[in-house]
Write an enzyme that holds these catalytic residues in place. Structure first.
Site, short mmCIF file in Angstrom:
data_model
loop_
_atom_site.label_atom_id
_atom_site.label_comp_id
_atom_site.label_asym_id
_atom_site.label_seq_id
_atom_site.Cartn_x
_atom_site.Cartn_y
_atom_site.Cartn_z
N GLY A 79 1.00 -1.11 0.45
CA GLY A 79 0.23 0.57 0.12
C GLY A 79 0.78 1.73 0.27
CB THR A 80 4.14 2.34 -0.88
OG1 THR A 80 4.37 1.28 -2.34
CG2 THR A 80 4.75 1.49 -0.19
CG ASN A 81 1.60 3.40 -5.78
OD1 ASN A 81 1.81 4.78 -5.92
ND2 ASN A 81 2.02 2.81 -6.80
CG LEU A 126 -1.94 -8.26 -7.01
CD1 LEU A 126 -1.08 -9.65 -6.74
CD2 LEU A 126 -1.35 -7.90 -8.19
CB ILE A 137 -12.41 -4.77 -12.44
CG1 ILE A 137 -11.18 -4.15 -11.84
CG2 ILE A 137 -13.39 -3.86 -11.79
CD1 ILE A 137 -11.06 -4.91 -10.08
CG ASN A 197 -4.08 -0.81 -12.31
OD1 ASN A 197 -3.96 -1.09 -11.67
ND2 ASN A 197 -3.71 -1.22 -13.76
CG HIS A 202 1.36 -2.51 -16.04
ND1 HIS A 202 0.42 -3.64 -15.26
CD2 HIS A 202 2.38 -2.84 -16.91
CE1 HIS A 202 1.46 -4.05 -16.15
NE2 HIS A 202 2.54 -3.85 -16.69
CG ASP A 255 -2.43 -4.73 -17.07
OD1 ASP A 255 -2.56 -3.97 -16.21
OD2 ASP A 255 -1.37 -6.02 -16.89
CD GLU A 305 4.13 2.82 -9.00
OE1 GLU A 305 4.50 1.23 -9.93
OE2 GLU A 305 4.67 2.67 -7.73
#
Length: 198
Positions: A13-15, A86, A89, A103, A105, A146, A175
């Site tokens: 969860g850093t982003n 991961l 959807i 999203n 990538h 993607d 990011e």
């Protein structure tokens, strides 16, 4: 009334934390919920630290319209952001949130995307192929991994001496720099909001 954002993630969860911090005190949008398909994912702890409601669910729950759609409705979620999530959807969710699920990538799509291409697997493939550039792609979600319409891309140089870890560091920096800003710009566009400076 603020646009309410849900972040979906499967990992550390850093982003997600970077996004939460970016939108703290924002005038027109807020992170209102954090969701994960892993009960032990550290993204949930990061949400707790910032006082953001969080919920873990099973893959079965996520694929069930009876479980996930009412959950989003109860929390009045307007926009979904994937940050290291991961699972694919479900189509019902895409239909309910058209052009409102995005999203990020860690490569320059359409290269190095698709099922199973995430995290270090992507950076290893980039280095193994001798690519001179990598970067990030922010895109809308569709029914395939993607493959949704690209919103934003930016690049970083890959040196001949770079390891997958070196590439990961460069990509993570992109990011953190760009994802929150692109989320804000996309929400402004999709909801017809006047662009504002945070």
């Amino acid at each position: 009334m603020k646009i309410r954002i849900a972040i979906l993630g499967s990992g550390s969860g850093t982003n997600a934390e970077n996004i939460i911090r970016y939108f703290q005190g924002h005038s027109t949008m807020e992170v209102a919920l954090v969701l994960s398909n892993r009960a032990d994912a550290y993204i949930l702890e990061r949400a707790r630290m910032y006082g953001i409601p969080y919920i873990a669910f099973t893959k079965t729950d996520f694929l069930s319209e009876e479980s996930i759609l009412p959950l989003l409705d109860e929390n009045r979620i307007d926009f979904l952001v994937l940050a290291g999530f991961l699972l694919q959807i479900p189509e019902a969710l895409i239909q309910l949130y058209p052009n409102k699920i995005i999203n990020i990538h860690p490569a320059l799509l359409p290269k190095y995307g698709g099922k199973g291409m995430y995290g270090n697997r992507v950076h290893e493939a980039v280095v193994a192929a001798g690519e001179k550039f990598s970067g990030i792609t922010i895109h809308y979600i569709d029914e395939h991994y993607d493959s949704g319409s690209i919103i934003f891309q930016t690049t970083c140089e890959v040196l001949p001496t770079d390891t997958p870890h070196d590439v990961a560091v460069k990509v993570h920096a992109l990011e953190y720099q760009f994802y929150p800003q692109v989320i804000q710009e996309t929400i402004n566009k999709e909801f017809g909001l006047t662009p504002d400076i945070k």
